[in-house]
Scaffold this active site. Structure first.
Site, PDB file in Angstrom:
ATOM      1  N   SER A  44       0.817  -1.196   0.000  1.00  0.00           N
ATOM      2  CA  SER A  44       0.000   0.000   0.000  1.00  0.00           C
ATOM      3  C   SER A  44       0.860   1.258   0.000  1.00  0.00           C
ATOM      4  O   SER A  44       2.093   1.204   0.031  1.00  0.00           O
ATOM      5  CB  SER A  44      -0.930  -0.002   1.218  1.00  0.00           C
ATOM      6  OG  SER A  44      -1.937   0.975   1.075  1.00  0.00           O
ATOM      7  N   ASP A  47       4.180   2.469   2.555  1.00  0.00           N
ATOM      8  CA  ASP A  47       4.636   1.346   3.378  1.00  0.00           C
ATOM      9  C   ASP A  47       6.157   1.285   3.464  1.00  0.00           C
ATOM     10  O   ASP A  47       6.701   0.469   4.209  1.00  0.00           O
ATOM     11  CB  ASP A  47       4.114   0.018   2.803  1.00  0.00           C
ATOM     12  CG  ASP A  47       2.659  -0.238   3.173  1.00  0.00           C
ATOM     13  OD1 ASP A  47       2.174   0.407   4.110  1.00  0.00           O
ATOM     14  OD2 ASP A  47       2.021  -1.080   2.521  1.00  0.00           O
ATOM     15  N   SER A 482     -28.785  12.112 -33.898  1.00  0.00           N
ATOM     16  CA  SER A 482     -30.237  11.957 -33.973  1.00  0.00           C
ATOM     17  C   SER A 482     -30.819  13.241 -34.562  1.00  0.00           C
ATOM     18  O   SER A 482     -30.473  14.348 -34.151  1.00  0.00           O
ATOM     19  CB  SER A 482     -30.801  11.726 -32.568  1.00  0.00           C
ATOM     20  OG  SER A 482     -32.205  11.630 -32.606  1.00  0.00           O
ATOM     21  N   GLY A 483     -31.701  13.097 -35.555  1.00  0.00           N
ATOM     22  CA  GLY A 483     -32.284  14.257 -36.203  1.00  0.00           C
ATOM     23  C   GLY A 483     -31.471  14.797 -37.356  1.00  0.00           C
ATOM     24  O   GLY A 483     -31.832  15.820 -37.953  1.00  0.00           O
ATOM     25  N   SER A 484     -30.382  14.127 -37.696  1.00  0.00           N
ATOM     26  CA  SER A 484     -29.536  14.618 -38.791  1.00  0.00           C
ATOM     27  C   SER A 484     -30.157  14.344 -40.161  1.00  0.00           C
ATOM     28  O   SER A 484     -29.806  14.989 -41.148  1.00  0.00           O
ATOM     29  CB  SER A 484     -28.154  13.964 -38.718  1.00  0.00           C
ATOM     30  OG  SER A 484     -28.252  12.558 -38.868  1.00  0.00           O
ATOM     31  N   LYS A 486     -30.569  10.858 -41.267  1.00  0.00           N
ATOM     32  CA  LYS A 486     -30.028   9.571 -41.740  1.00  0.00           C
ATOM     33  C   LYS A 486     -31.123   8.685 -42.327  1.00  0.00           C
ATOM     34  O   LYS A 486     -31.006   8.176 -43.443  1.00  0.00           O
ATOM     35  CB  LYS A 486     -29.342   8.815 -40.581  1.00  0.00           C
ATOM     36  CG  LYS A 486     -28.190   9.508 -39.939  1.00  0.00           C
ATOM     37  CD  LYS A 486     -27.568   8.651 -38.856  1.00  0.00           C
ATOM     38  CE  LYS A 486     -28.551   8.282 -37.763  1.00  0.00           C
ATOM     39  NZ  LYS A 486     -29.086   9.453 -37.027  1.00  0.00           N
ATOM     40  N   SER A 487     -32.184   8.473 -41.540  1.00  0.00           N
ATOM     41  CA  SER A 487     -33.243   7.556 -41.974  1.00  0.00           C
ATOM     42  C   SER A 487     -33.957   8.082 -43.212  1.00  0.00           C
ATOM     43  O   SER A 487     -34.292   7.310 -44.124  1.00  0.00           O
ATOM     44  CB  SER A 487     -34.249   7.338 -40.835  1.00  0.00           C
ATOM     45  OG  SER A 487     -33.628   6.701 -39.735  1.00  0.00           O
ATOM     46  N   SER A 554     -24.687   5.189 -34.315  1.00  0.00           N
ATOM     47  CA  SER A 554     -23.371   4.517 -34.191  1.00  0.00           C
ATOM     48  C   SER A 554     -22.292   5.514 -33.788  1.00  0.00           C
ATOM     49  O   SER A 554     -21.424   5.864 -34.584  1.00  0.00           O
ATOM     50  CB  SER A 554     -23.001   3.797 -35.489  1.00  0.00           C
ATOM     51  OG  SER A 554     -23.164   4.618 -36.617  1.00  0.00           O
TER      52      SER A 554
END
Length: 642
Positions: A44, A47, A482-484, A486-487, A554
């Site tokens: 430790s 010591d 999210s919201g870019s 892509k889908s 991702s």
């Protein structure tokens, strides 16, 4: 020429130059053949590890006069030992170490006595530097575990003892230090020994040697202590001089040589160079090269000083073969009748060394022997509580955690259990993005499924599927916040390809979570597993000849790279839908950003979970500059131009 070695005495002794040379040769010969003991000091914080090593160097006369003068000056300046020499300053070389009075890095020191040579590793006591302690212990024959007599057995004492035993060090000294601060109490000494003995029995440590000492005062270090006449055992130095060294036993095992380099200086010579891990080899011996399993015999054992009739563990040699068989760096040359195992899935103990927690399913580089492969870690079977030794369930491993896990490599590798052969059973994991070592591991055994599961040959292969569809299979991987968009863009791309008669399939991030990945959440570990599963599905679909479109946030580069490497060359196209966070948040079609800002949606990418933008995407579309339709046209053109 002669020299009077005792000028002015009654019986002068005259020594010729030849005699001096002869004595020097004898001296060098004597010291050249001394055994070498590697040991570590651990325990430790505060010591007294560095002080102990400094005292050993001082007592074995390994400090020059100018070093001693400098040490005395520095000791007065630091003023931590009440005017006495601060031996820790001999070892603590970093400025931060001297300022804080602690060890951070592993400090290696060499010293020698008339009986033996030594290399000692002074390892840090802080929990955050446990990885440095593992580094020092990996090559040690003996461990000196220090305990402050005032503090007794602490958590870090237990952690280091567990690791020492795990790494196969069976010669352990329990150095109960600072006995001067407890009045050299025999009762306190035996109280600590009893406490430690109970823990040692739990971890399977069969024996250890307890020594009461004071590093600062030099009690029981190199000379017997007059302050503790009740202790009748050896001093630390005496035990170090007599402790067994492990080198010789390696020759008793089957022959193993990990190939480090294919030696090809000219067209007439081809040899395989490396250091023999275990065993003995001679010309004419039958050998087997793994993982291929090809066999031949040893034609010659080549070294700089000429060919050898025999080579043993520890020697670096070049072997030539009687037959031309394939052998490369990373392969292991073994005795033909006693080969090691080959597998691609293992159970192993893992010591996690990185600030960032282990992510199950994430690909890491695994380096074992002279070979480096890609590996993934499944969820830990359990994590070890070093205080109670209980096995507790855990989904990941944090800094300094010790756990048992299953590991899968991208191809079969030769190995042995760490207990049988540390060279072929010990490994490290390396982060593929930073090249930092994140873990050290010890293989237990191969999983049965690694031996029982084989690829089934099929007559209609991926080339036949692609030819039937008159197209080149591909994975077009859309990534972005999210919201870019892509889908939306991926859906338009699929419609345009379908209209052109192409065979496609769209895997959308939300859709796969209704079935395939419905059991996964949105933690970093679950995101990694989400992408791993999708990547495997996408690869199977390319085997069917399809053009696969995926739309997933991702967020991590490592996982996108993992999917890229699953595919054949040229079959992966990364599409970065580059939309600034403020624009994506302003759209907020699903109201997710609003929930994340309010604290009602944890681990949301861009808010409280990171997004790692691609560094070299095949296609980048900026949805501020391009409409979804324009972006889709650009992507379709790129797909068709392959």
């Amino acid at each position: 020429m002669t020299t009077d070695l005792n000028a002015g005495t009654q019986d002068p002794v005259y020594v010729t130059d030849a005699l001096i040379a002869e004595d020097i040769d004898a001296y060098l010969e004597k010291h050249q053949h001394k055994t070498m003991l590697r040991f570590i000091t651990c325990g430790s914080v505060d010591d007294g590890k560095s002080t102990l090593i400094g005292r050993l160097l001082y007592d074995t006369k390994m400090i020059f006069e100018d070093q001693l003068a400098s040490l005395e000056k520095d000791s007065k300046a630091v003023g931590t030992q009440g005017g006495e020499i601060d031996f820790a300053l001999l070892v603590d070389g970093l400025a931060a170490e001297r300022e804080q009075g602690i060890t951070i890095d592993v400090a290696y020191r060499f010293f020698a006595t008339e009986k033996r040579k030594f290399i000692v590793a002074d390892t840090p006591g802080h929990e955050q530097y446990t990885r440095n302690m593992v580094t020092g212990a990996s090559t040690a024959d003996l461990a000196v575990i220090l305990i402050d007599a005032r503090q007794g057995v602490l958590t870090q004492t237990r952690r280091h003892s567990y690791l020492v035993h795990l790494l196969g060090i069976r010669n352990v000294v329990l150095a109960i230090n600072k006995m001067d601060l407890v009045g050299y109490s025999q009762e306190r000494f035996y109280e600590i020994v009893k406490d430690y003995s109970h823990f040692a029995q739990q971890i399977g440590m069969e024996t250890f040697l307890p020594i009461p000492m004071s590093g600062l005062k030099g009690e029981n270090i190199a000379a017997k202590s007059t302050a503790m006449p009740w202790y009748q055992g050896p001093t630390l130095l005496q035990h170090l001089e007599e402790a067994p060294v492990n080198d010789t036993r390696l020759q008793d095992y089957a022959f193993r040589l990990p190939v480090q380099w294919v030696n090809r200086p000219n067209l007439d010579f081809r040899g395989f160079a490396g250091q023999i891990a275990t065993g003995v080899v001679r010309p004419g011996d039958a050998i087997r090269v793994l993982p291929s399993g090809k066999t031949t015999t040893v034609k010659s054992i080549v070294t700089w000083d000429g060919d050898l009739a025999q080579a043993v563990a520890g020697q670096s040699v070049t072997l030539t073969f009687a037959d031309e068989i394939d052998c490369s760096r990373g392969d292991v040359i073994t005795a033909a009748a006693e080969p090691c195992e080959v597998a691609d899935q293992f159970e192993a103990t893992l010591v996690w060394m990185d600030e960032a927690a282990m992510l199950p399913g994430r690909p890491y580089l695994l380096k074992i022997g002279t070979q480096t492969v890609t590996a993934t870690v499944t969820e830990p079977k359990y994590e070890v509580n070093v205080n109670t030794l209980e096995h507790r369930a855990s989904k990941t491993l944090g800094l300094n955690a010790i756990g048992v896990v299953n590991i899968s490599t991208d191809r079969a590798i030769p190995f042995e259990s760490y207990a049988a052969n540390p060279d072929l059973g010990g490994f490290i994991l390396i982060d593929r993005m930073t090249n930092a070592t994140v873990a050290a591991g010890l293989i237990h055994f191969a999983l049965r499924r690694s031996q029982n599961i084989h690829w089934q040959a099929v007559d209609v292969n991926r080339e036949a599927h692609a030819a039937q569809k008159t197209q080149k299979p591909a994975v077009v991987w859309f990534t972005g916040l999210s919201g870019s968009g892509k889908s939306t863009i991926a859906n338009l791309v699929e419609k345009k390809l379908h209209a052109l008669g192409k065979h496609t399939f769209l895997l959308d991030g939300d859709n796969v979570r209704h079935g395939l990945n419905r059991d996964l959440g949105f933690t970093d570990a679950d995101r990694v597993e989400n992408i791993r599963r999708v990547g495997e599905v996408a690869r199977l679909m390319t085997d069917a000849g399809l053009i696969v479109l995926t739309a997933f946030i991702s967020p991590f580069r490592s996982e996108r790279r993992m999917v890229r490497e699953l595919m054949a060359e040229g079959e992966f196209m990364e599409v970065f839908v580059n939309t600034p966070l403020d624009v994506a948040e302003a759209r907020d079609v699903k109201g997710l950003y609003k929930k994340a800002r309010a604290g009602n949606l944890k681990n949301f990418t861009g808010i409280d979970s990171p997004y790692e933008a691609p560094e070299a995407a095949e296609i980048t579309v900026n949805t501020v500059e391009l409409s979804a339709e324009e972006a889709a046209d650009r992507i379709v053109a790129a797909i068709l131009a392959r």
